[in-house]
Motif scaffolding. Structure first.
Motif, mmCIF file in Angstrom:
data_model
loop_
_atom_site.group_PDB
_atom_site.id
_atom_site.type_symbol
_atom_site.label_atom_id
_atom_site.label_comp_id
_atom_site.label_asym_id
_atom_site.label_seq_id
_atom_site.Cartn_x
_atom_site.Cartn_y
_atom_site.Cartn_z
ATOM 1 N N UNK A 124 0.827 -1.300 -0.156
ATOM 2 C CA UNK A 124 -0.077 0.123 -0.123
ATOM 3 C C UNK A 124 0.847 1.164 0.014
ATOM 4 N N UNK A 125 1.896 1.270 0.937
ATOM 5 C CA UNK A 125 2.864 2.465 0.864
ATOM 6 C C UNK A 125 3.652 2.503 -0.245
ATOM 7 N N UNK A 126 4.135 1.489 -0.812
ATOM 8 C CA UNK A 126 4.936 1.450 -1.841
ATOM 9 C C UNK A 126 4.422 1.762 -3.207
ATOM 10 N N UNK A 127 3.158 1.742 -3.367
ATOM 11 C CA UNK A 127 2.217 2.149 -4.471
ATOM 12 C C UNK A 127 2.502 3.843 -4.684
ATOM 13 N N UNK A 128 2.859 4.307 -3.701
ATOM 14 C CA UNK A 128 3.121 5.917 -3.583
ATOM 15 C C UNK A 128 4.491 6.373 -3.400
ATOM 16 N N UNK A 129 5.126 7.217 -4.172
ATOM 17 C CA UNK A 129 6.395 7.661 -3.804
ATOM 18 C C UNK A 129 6.491 8.508 -2.449
ATOM 19 N N UNK A 130 5.324 8.852 -2.161
ATOM 20 C CA UNK A 130 5.145 9.897 -1.094
ATOM 21 C C UNK A 130 5.235 9.149 0.096
ATOM 22 N N UNK A 131 5.761 9.716 1.182
ATOM 23 C CA UNK A 131 5.609 9.279 2.522
ATOM 24 C C UNK A 131 4.116 9.444 3.280
ATOM 25 N N UNK A 132 3.750 8.600 3.941
ATOM 26 C CA UNK A 132 2.499 8.667 4.571
ATOM 27 C C UNK A 132 2.481 8.908 5.921
ATOM 28 N N UNK A 133 1.771 9.972 6.417
ATOM 29 C CA UNK A 133 1.419 10.031 7.740
ATOM 30 C C UNK A 133 0.426 9.140 8.366
ATOM 31 N N UNK A 134 0.984 8.120 9.152
ATOM 32 C CA UNK A 134 0.218 7.033 9.620
ATOM 33 C C UNK A 134 -0.385 7.522 10.753
ATOM 34 N N UNK A 135 0.020 8.406 11.548
ATOM 35 C CA UNK A 135 -0.629 9.010 12.629
ATOM 36 C C UNK A 135 -0.047 10.557 12.627
ATOM 37 N N UNK A 136 -0.510 11.379 13.354
ATOM 38 C CA UNK A 136 -0.259 12.724 13.268
ATOM 39 C C UNK A 136 1.392 13.179 13.348
ATOM 40 N N UNK A 137 2.019 12.271 14.361
ATOM 41 C CA UNK A 137 3.569 12.489 14.487
ATOM 42 C C UNK A 137 4.213 11.517 14.052
ATOM 43 N N UNK A 138 3.780 10.523 12.942
ATOM 44 C CA UNK A 138 4.639 9.339 12.390
ATOM 45 C C UNK A 138 4.501 9.352 10.887
ATOM 46 N N UNK A 139 5.823 9.583 10.393
ATOM 47 C CA UNK A 139 5.776 9.621 8.875
ATOM 48 C C UNK A 139 6.503 8.194 8.506
ATOM 49 N N UNK A 140 5.957 7.429 7.377
ATOM 50 C CA UNK A 140 6.352 6.338 7.021
ATOM 51 C C UNK A 140 6.545 6.566 5.449
ATOM 52 N N UNK A 141 7.760 6.245 4.842
ATOM 53 C CA UNK A 141 8.317 6.398 3.402
ATOM 54 C C UNK A 141 9.062 4.987 3.058
ATOM 55 N N UNK A 142 8.546 4.455 1.761
ATOM 56 C CA UNK A 142 9.249 3.316 1.366
ATOM 57 C C UNK A 142 9.912 3.744 0.046
ATOM 58 N N UNK A 143 10.949 2.976 -0.155
ATOM 59 C CA UNK A 143 11.440 3.020 -1.480
ATOM 60 C C UNK A 143 12.115 1.361 -1.811
#
Length: 178
Positions: free
Chosen positions: A5-24
């Motif tokens: 799900x995350x890998x489908x987008x180049x953007x990081x995702x804010x999984x909660x207000x204080x947490x960013x997850x980014x994948x490559x």
């Protein structure tokens, strides 16, 4: 949330207000990607220099010189120094799989690696972002730094850090939780 799900987008995702997850997805092997995370000379080619002792509790300094990752120092936005430094502390090391550290004033960062055939999935998780402005800044920063890492590992010319960061800052401004 699955990695795909995350890998489908180049953007990081804010999984909660204080947490960013980014994948490559990066060209492997995993040992080479690990060296780009842990070796100062390789890490400065995409993020920041600074030797590390890979022991929990060990302090290390990150030294950012983003002008060196850019087409020109003139691209640097107003208010940013030519060099910035942060003394961080290693919190967890699982060689070839995970590296975590505490970044005072900015939160906690984890790099997780997962072999996927000849490629490697890098997941960057930045937790405990102290405020929205920091979330926007590091969202654009991690995005651009990871794009540069992907280009270095692929043997292609990376985009200019500052021009990419400025464009991405506007996009992360729209993506960051309010």
């Amino acid at each position: 949330m699955s990695a795909t799900t995350l890998e489908a987008s180049p953007y990081g995702e804010y999984v909660c207000p204080d947490t960013l997850v980014l994948q490559r997805t990066l060209p492997g092997p995993i040992e080479r990607v690990w060296r780009y995370l842990t070796d100062s000379e390789l890490r400065q080619q995409w993020l920041a220099a600074g030797p590390m002792s890979l022991q929990p509790g060990a302090d290390f300094e990150l030294v950012w010189r983003n002008d060196e990752l850019s087409a020109s120092a003139s691209e640097r936005p107003a208010g940013f120094p030519a060099e910035s430094r942060a003394t961080c502390q290693i919190t967890q090391v699982d060689p070839l799989r995970e590296l975590s550290f505490h970044w005072p004033g900015a939160g906690d960062v984890t790099f997780a690696l997962e072999a996927q055939g000849s490629d490697v999935l890098l997941t960057v998780t930045h937790r405990l972002l102290p405020h929205r402005a920091m979330s926007v800044m590091v969202g654009a920063g991690w995005h651009m730094h990871c794009d540069i890492l992907a280009a270095r590992l692929a043997g292609t010319r990376p985009g200019s850090f500052w021009s990419g960061w400025a464009r991405l800052r506007d996009e992360y401004e729209q993506r960051a939780p309010r």
